[in-house]
Write a protein that holds these residues in place. Structure first.
Motif, PDB file in Angstrom:
ATOM      1  N   MET A   1       0.849  -1.184   0.000  1.00  0.00           N
ATOM      2  CA  MET A   1       0.000   0.000   0.000  1.00  0.00           C
ATOM      3  C   MET A   1       0.888   1.239   0.000  1.00  0.00           C
ATOM      4  N   PRO A   2       0.587   2.214  -0.832  1.00  0.00           N
ATOM      5  CA  PRO A   2       1.411   3.415  -0.920  1.00  0.00           C
ATOM      6  C   PRO A   2       1.421   4.214   0.380  1.00  0.00           C
ATOM      7  N   ALA A   3       2.558   4.827   0.671  1.00  0.00           N
ATOM      8  CA  ALA A   3       2.668   5.652   1.866  1.00  0.00           C
ATOM      9  C   ALA A   3       1.775   6.880   1.732  1.00  0.00           C
ATOM     10  N   GLY A   4       1.192   7.301   2.822  1.00  0.00           N
ATOM     11  CA  GLY A   4       0.378   8.506   2.823  1.00  0.00           C
ATOM     12  C   GLY A   4      -1.064   8.285   2.405  1.00  0.00           C
ATOM     13  N   SER A   5      -1.490   7.045   2.277  1.00  0.00           N
ATOM     14  CA  SER A   5      -2.876   6.803   1.875  1.00  0.00           C
ATOM     15  C   SER A   5      -3.770   6.706   3.105  1.00  0.00           C
ATOM     16  N   ASN A   6      -5.047   6.917   2.883  1.00  0.00           N
ATOM     17  CA  ASN A   6      -5.988   6.891   4.006  1.00  0.00           C
ATOM     18  C   ASN A   6      -6.655   5.516   4.129  1.00  0.00           C
ATOM     19  N   GLU A  32       0.205  -5.913  -7.378  1.00  0.00           N
ATOM     20  CA  GLU A  32       0.566  -4.912  -8.380  1.00  0.00           C
ATOM     21  C   GLU A  32      -0.682  -4.262  -8.976  1.00  0.00           C
ATOM     22  N   ILE A  33      -1.663  -5.064  -9.318  1.00  0.00           N
ATOM     23  CA  ILE A  33      -2.909  -4.544  -9.882  1.00  0.00           C
ATOM     24  C   ILE A  33      -3.585  -3.609  -8.892  1.00  0.00           C
ATOM     25  N   ALA A  34      -3.663  -4.044  -7.636  1.00  0.00           N
ATOM     26  CA  ALA A  34      -4.316  -3.232  -6.612  1.00  0.00           C
ATOM     27  C   ALA A  34      -3.575  -1.917  -6.398  1.00  0.00           C
ATOM     28  N   SER A  35      -2.255  -1.975  -6.327  1.00  0.00           N
ATOM     29  CA  SER A  35      -1.466  -0.749  -6.122  1.00  0.00           C
ATOM     30  C   SER A  35      -1.651   0.233  -7.261  1.00  0.00           C
ATOM     31  N   ARG A  36      -1.569  -0.269  -8.481  1.00  0.00           N
ATOM     32  CA  ARG A  36      -1.718   0.620  -9.637  1.00  0.00           C
ATOM     33  C   ARG A  36      -3.104   1.251  -9.685  1.00  0.00           C
ATOM     34  N   THR A  37      -4.118   0.454  -9.381  1.00  0.00           N
ATOM     35  CA  THR A  37      -5.488   0.970  -9.400  1.00  0.00           C
ATOM     36  C   THR A  37      -5.688   2.045  -8.340  1.00  0.00           C
ATOM     37  N   VAL A  38      -5.240   1.767  -7.130  1.00  0.00           N
ATOM     38  CA  VAL A  38      -5.396   2.727  -6.037  1.00  0.00           C
ATOM     39  C   VAL A  38      -4.586   3.990  -6.318  1.00  0.00           C
ATOM     40  N   ASN A  39      -3.358   3.842  -6.810  1.00  0.00           N
ATOM     41  CA  ASN A  39      -2.546   5.017  -7.120  1.00  0.00           C
ATOM     42  C   ASN A  39      -3.198   5.886  -8.184  1.00  0.00           C
ATOM     43  N   LYS A  40      -3.817   5.252  -9.177  1.00  0.00           N
ATOM     44  CA  LYS A  40      -4.471   6.027 -10.227  1.00  0.00           C
ATOM     45  C   LYS A  40      -5.675   6.773  -9.653  1.00  0.00           C
ATOM     46  N   GLN A  41      -6.430   6.128  -8.794  1.00  0.00           N
ATOM     47  CA  GLN A  41      -7.578   6.787  -8.168  1.00  0.00           C
ATOM     48  C   GLN A  41      -7.116   7.949  -7.284  1.00  0.00           C
ATOM     49  N   ARG A  42      -6.015   7.740  -6.560  1.00  0.00           N
ATOM     50  CA  ARG A  42      -5.481   8.820  -5.730  1.00  0.00           C
ATOM     51  C   ARG A  42      -5.047   9.997  -6.592  1.00  0.00           C
ATOM     52  N   ALA A  43      -4.437   9.715  -7.733  1.00  0.00           N
ATOM     53  CA  ALA A  43      -3.985  10.783  -8.632  1.00  0.00           C
ATOM     54  C   ALA A  43      -5.173  11.546  -9.205  1.00  0.00           C
ATOM     55  N   ARG A  44      -6.204  10.835  -9.581  1.00  0.00           N
ATOM     56  CA  ARG A  44      -7.386  11.491 -10.161  1.00  0.00           C
ATOM     57  C   ARG A  44      -8.123  12.366  -9.161  1.00  0.00           C
ATOM     58  N   SER A  45      -8.092  11.971  -7.908  1.00  0.00           N
ATOM     59  CA  SER A  45      -8.815  12.747  -6.897  1.00  0.00           C
ATOM     60  C   SER A  45      -7.945  13.811  -6.236  1.00  0.00           C
ATOM     61  N   GLY A  46      -6.680  13.914  -6.656  1.00  0.00           N
ATOM     62  CA  GLY A  46      -5.797  14.931  -6.118  1.00  0.00           C
ATOM     63  C   GLY A  46      -5.122  14.566  -4.812  1.00  0.00           C
ATOM     64  N   GLU A  47      -5.171  13.307  -4.420  1.00  0.00           N
ATOM     65  CA  GLU A  47      -4.560  12.874  -3.164  1.00  0.00           C
ATOM     66  C   GLU A  47      -3.069  12.593  -3.307  1.00  0.00           C
ATOM     67  N   ALA A  48      -2.600  12.353  -4.523  1.00  0.00           N
ATOM     68  CA  ALA A  48      -1.197  12.013  -4.743  1.00  0.00           C
ATOM     69  C   ALA A  48      -0.374  13.273  -4.980  1.00  0.00           C
ATOM     70  N   SER A  55      -3.134   9.687 -16.023  1.00  0.00           N
ATOM     71  CA  SER A  55      -3.884   9.430 -14.794  1.00  0.00           C
ATOM     72  C   SER A  55      -4.891  10.535 -14.516  1.00  0.00           C
ATOM     73  N   THR A  56      -4.513  11.759 -14.813  1.00  0.00           N
ATOM     74  CA  THR A  56      -5.367  12.883 -14.435  1.00  0.00           C
ATOM     75  C   THR A  56      -6.208  13.448 -15.571  1.00  0.00           C
ATOM     76  N   ARG A  57      -5.741  13.342 -16.798  1.00  0.00           N
ATOM     77  CA  ARG A  57      -6.450  14.002 -17.909  1.00  0.00           C
ATOM     78  C   ARG A  57      -7.249  13.065 -18.792  1.00  0.00           C
ATOM     79  N   ASP A  58      -7.056  11.777 -18.654  1.00  0.00           N
ATOM     80  CA  ASP A  58      -7.753  10.824 -19.509  1.00  0.00           C
ATOM     81  C   ASP A  58      -9.205  10.711 -19.057  1.00  0.00           C
ATOM     82  N   PRO A  59     -10.162  11.046 -19.929  1.00  0.00           N
ATOM     83  CA  PRO A  59     -11.569  11.004 -19.513  1.00  0.00           C
ATOM     84  C   PRO A  59     -12.111   9.594 -19.317  1.00  0.00           C
TER      85      PRO A  59
END
Length: 108
Positions: A1-6, A32-48, A55-59
């Protein structure tokens, strides 16, 4: 799990990981799948702290794209990818074919 996540992201990570393992994915690949998915969601929501442009601009998410981008780069699929496809289709003479011949043989 990435550091700094809630806690929400930790639950999301575990849920995705368990689902992948239930589908028969190895533990390492599931993580790996879980980490990548969560990291992408964090990036899209501005948490990363940092995020890639896709990650951020792809609709569309990867599942929504449905493989639209797979092997569609400048040269399309590689010769090795075409060879594997030809092997699966049991096409004779595939080992001596070049990329263009393989493309025609597999119907691309």
């Amino acid at each position: 799990m990435p550091a700094g996540s809630n806690r929400k992201r930790e639950r999301q990570y575990e849920h995705i990981k368990e689902g992948a393992e239930k589908r028969g994915t190895s533990e390492g690949r599931a993580e790996e799948i879980a980490s990548r998915t969560v990291n992408k969601q964090r990036a899209r929501s501005g948490e990363a702290k940092s995020a890639s442009k896709t990650s951020t601009r792809d609709p569309k998410s990867a599942s929504q794209r449905g493989g639209q981008r797979s092997h569609s780069g400048p040269g399309g699929p590689t010769r090795d990818q075409l060879y594997e496809e030809a092997r699966k289709k049991n096409i004779d003479g595939r080992s001596s074919m070049n990329k263009e011949q393989l493309r025609k043989a597999v119907g691309r």
